[in-house]
Design a protein around this motif. Sequence first.
Motif, PDB file in Angstrom:
ATOM      1  N   GLU A 115      77.850  79.755 -27.277  1.00  0.00           N
ATOM      2  CA  GLU A 115      78.537  78.415 -27.358  1.00  0.00           C
ATOM      3  C   GLU A 115      78.100  77.664 -28.630  1.00  0.00           C
ATOM      4  O   GLU A 115      78.945  77.060 -29.304  1.00  0.00           O
ATOM      5  CB  GLU A 115      78.615  77.711 -26.102  1.00  0.00           C
ATOM      6  CG  GLU A 115      79.576  78.165 -24.833  1.00  0.00           C
ATOM      7  CD  GLU A 115      79.478  77.274 -23.660  1.00  0.00           C
ATOM      8  OE1 GLU A 115      79.095  76.299 -23.931  1.00  0.00           O
ATOM      9  OE2 GLU A 115      79.960  77.700 -22.878  1.00  0.00           O
ATOM     10  N   ALA A 116      76.808  77.476 -28.473  1.00  0.00           N
ATOM     11  CA  ALA A 116      76.125  76.674 -29.642  1.00  0.00           C
ATOM     12  C   ALA A 116      76.366  77.260 -31.031  1.00  0.00           C
ATOM     13  O   ALA A 116      76.796  76.756 -31.839  1.00  0.00           O
ATOM     14  CB  ALA A 116      74.645  76.600 -29.432  1.00  0.00           C
ATOM     15  N   MET A 117      76.473  78.699 -31.056  1.00  0.00           N
ATOM     16  CA  MET A 117      76.938  79.563 -32.276  1.00  0.00           C
ATOM     17  C   MET A 117      78.193  79.306 -32.665  1.00  0.00           C
ATOM     18  O   MET A 117      78.592  78.982 -33.883  1.00  0.00           O
ATOM     19  CB  MET A 117      76.652  80.896 -32.256  1.00  0.00           C
ATOM     20  CG  MET A 117      75.043  81.226 -32.095  1.00  0.00           C
ATOM     21  SD  MET A 117      74.851  82.900 -31.853  1.00  0.00           S
ATOM     22  CE  MET A 117      75.192  83.758 -33.516  1.00  0.00           C
ATOM     23  N   ALA A 118      79.038  79.299 -31.773  1.00  0.00           N
ATOM     24  CA  ALA A 118      80.418  79.024 -31.902  1.00  0.00           C
ATOM     25  C   ALA A 118      80.675  77.582 -32.381  1.00  0.00           C
ATOM     26  O   ALA A 118      81.479  77.598 -33.511  1.00  0.00           O
ATOM     27  CB  ALA A 118      81.622  79.167 -30.643  1.00  0.00           C
ATOM     28  N   ASP A 119      80.136  76.692 -31.754  1.00  0.00           N
ATOM     29  CA  ASP A 119      80.336  75.334 -32.486  1.00  0.00           C
ATOM     30  C   ASP A 119      79.798  75.223 -34.034  1.00  0.00           C
ATOM     31  O   ASP A 119      80.508  74.371 -34.608  1.00  0.00           O
ATOM     32  CB  ASP A 119      79.403  74.394 -31.550  1.00  0.00           C
ATOM     33  CG  ASP A 119      79.761  73.947 -30.184  1.00  0.00           C
ATOM     34  OD1 ASP A 119      81.185  74.559 -29.985  1.00  0.00           O
ATOM     35  OD2 ASP A 119      79.109  73.695 -29.272  1.00  0.00           O
ATOM     36  N   ARG A 120      78.519  75.732 -34.146  1.00  0.00           N
ATOM     37  CA  ARG A 120      78.137  75.849 -35.517  1.00  0.00           C
ATOM     38  C   ARG A 120      79.230  76.345 -36.658  1.00  0.00           C
ATOM     39  O   ARG A 120      79.459  76.126 -37.532  1.00  0.00           O
ATOM     40  CB  ARG A 120      76.697  76.473 -35.767  1.00  0.00           C
ATOM     41  CG  ARG A 120      75.621  75.523 -35.321  1.00  0.00           C
ATOM     42  CD  ARG A 120      74.204  76.373 -35.378  1.00  0.00           C
ATOM     43  NE  ARG A 120      73.733  76.650 -34.423  1.00  0.00           N
ATOM     44  CZ  ARG A 120      73.007  77.783 -34.050  1.00  0.00           C
ATOM     45  NH1 ARG A 120      72.819  78.526 -35.218  1.00  0.00           N
ATOM     46  NH2 ARG A 120      72.527  78.002 -32.907  1.00  0.00           N
ATOM     47  N   VAL A 121      79.827  77.695 -35.958  1.00  0.00           N
ATOM     48  CA  VAL A 121      80.594  78.282 -37.067  1.00  0.00           C
ATOM     49  C   VAL A 121      81.859  77.430 -37.214  1.00  0.00           C
ATOM     50  O   VAL A 121      82.464  77.248 -38.159  1.00  0.00           O
ATOM     51  CB  VAL A 121      81.120  79.581 -36.460  1.00  0.00           C
ATOM     52  CG1 VAL A 121      82.227  80.153 -37.205  1.00  0.00           C
ATOM     53  CG2 VAL A 121      79.975  80.787 -36.224  1.00  0.00           C
ATOM     54  N   GLU A 122      82.425  76.815 -36.136  1.00  0.00           N
ATOM     55  CA  GLU A 122      83.447  75.759 -36.247  1.00  0.00           C
ATOM     56  C   GLU A 122      83.268  74.560 -37.348  1.00  0.00           C
ATOM     57  O   GLU A 122      84.131  74.266 -38.008  1.00  0.00           O
ATOM     58  CB  GLU A 122      83.915  75.182 -34.894  1.00  0.00           C
ATOM     59  CG  GLU A 122      84.656  76.156 -33.989  1.00  0.00           C
ATOM     60  CD  GLU A 122      85.009  75.541 -32.810  1.00  0.00           C
ATOM     61  OE1 GLU A 122      84.929  74.356 -32.487  1.00  0.00           O
ATOM     62  OE2 GLU A 122      85.370  76.648 -31.842  1.00  0.00           O
ATOM     63  N   GLU A 123      82.030  74.161 -37.168  1.00  0.00           N
ATOM     64  CA  GLU A 123      81.668  72.846 -38.060  1.00  0.00           C
ATOM     65  C   GLU A 123      81.597  73.446 -39.668  1.00  0.00           C
ATOM     66  O   GLU A 123      81.996  72.948 -40.441  1.00  0.00           O
ATOM     67  CB  GLU A 123      80.151  72.462 -37.714  1.00  0.00           C
ATOM     68  CG  GLU A 123      80.225  71.683 -36.444  1.00  0.00           C
ATOM     69  CD  GLU A 123      78.735  71.218 -35.778  1.00  0.00           C
ATOM     70  OE1 GLU A 123      77.933  71.716 -36.630  1.00  0.00           O
ATOM     71  OE2 GLU A 123      78.754  70.831 -34.746  1.00  0.00           O
ATOM     72  N   ALA A 124      80.890  74.629 -39.637  1.00  0.00           N
ATOM     73  CA  ALA A 124      80.890  75.337 -41.138  1.00  0.00           C
ATOM     74  C   ALA A 124      82.383  75.403 -41.539  1.00  0.00           C
ATOM     75  O   ALA A 124      82.512  75.351 -42.854  1.00  0.00           O
ATOM     76  CB  ALA A 124      80.222  76.609 -41.127  1.00  0.00           C
ATOM     77  N   ALA A 125      83.293  76.041 -40.898  1.00  0.00           N
ATOM     78  CA  ALA A 125      84.779  76.274 -41.059  1.00  0.00           C
ATOM     79  C   ALA A 125      85.410  75.025 -41.313  1.00  0.00           C
ATOM     80  O   ALA A 125      86.249  74.981 -42.567  1.00  0.00           O
ATOM     81  CB  ALA A 125      85.319  76.968 -40.175  1.00  0.00           C
ATOM     82  N   ALA A 126      85.120  74.077 -40.673  1.00  0.00           N
ATOM     83  CA  ALA A 126      85.681  72.648 -41.000  1.00  0.00           C
ATOM     84  C   ALA A 126      85.129  71.959 -42.327  1.00  0.00           C
ATOM     85  O   ALA A 126      86.022  71.104 -43.198  1.00  0.00           O
ATOM     86  CB  ALA A 126      85.536  71.840 -39.714  1.00  0.00           C
ATOM     87  N   SER A 127      84.025  72.370 -42.785  1.00  0.00           N
ATOM     88  CA  SER A 127      83.375  71.599 -44.037  1.00  0.00           C
ATOM     89  C   SER A 127      83.938  72.034 -45.215  1.00  0.00           C
ATOM     90  O   SER A 127      84.312  72.968 -45.732  1.00  0.00           O
ATOM     91  CB  SER A 127      81.937  71.662 -44.054  1.00  0.00           C
ATOM     92  OG  SER A 127      81.258  71.475 -42.608  1.00  0.00           O
TER      93      SER A 127
END
Length: 127
Positions: A115-127
């Motif tokens: 879940e933490a990795m998924a959150d980081r991927v989503e943040e990176a994709a949003a930036s």
Amino acid sequence: MAELRITIGGREFDVACQEGEERYLTAAAAMLDTEAQSLSQQLGRIPEARMLLMAGLMLADKAAGAEDNVRQLRARVEELETQLAAARANPVKVEVPVLPAGVTETLAEIAARAEAMADRVEEAAAS
């Protein structure tokens, strides 16, 4: 009494039956006619009494075969019901292995990391 005209083996007969029984008599006459037609095709024209006798015997033979089948099926049903009753009386016990406590904790940790990795991927994709 109801009066019906039935045809058996190409010959017509006037018969009586109880009110409401007409369709049963018609169905029985059709079965007898089928056998009589078969006899007529095989033997040609035969006397009425002999035709009716032989057609009746052919139907009786079919009925006896059906009764034998019913008897066999009933015996099989009784056998299966006995087996079912025995199975219900003595249920099979199945042991399910229990997961050690450490496994569930490890799985929970892996899920949290995913879940933490998924959150980081989503943040990176949003930036």
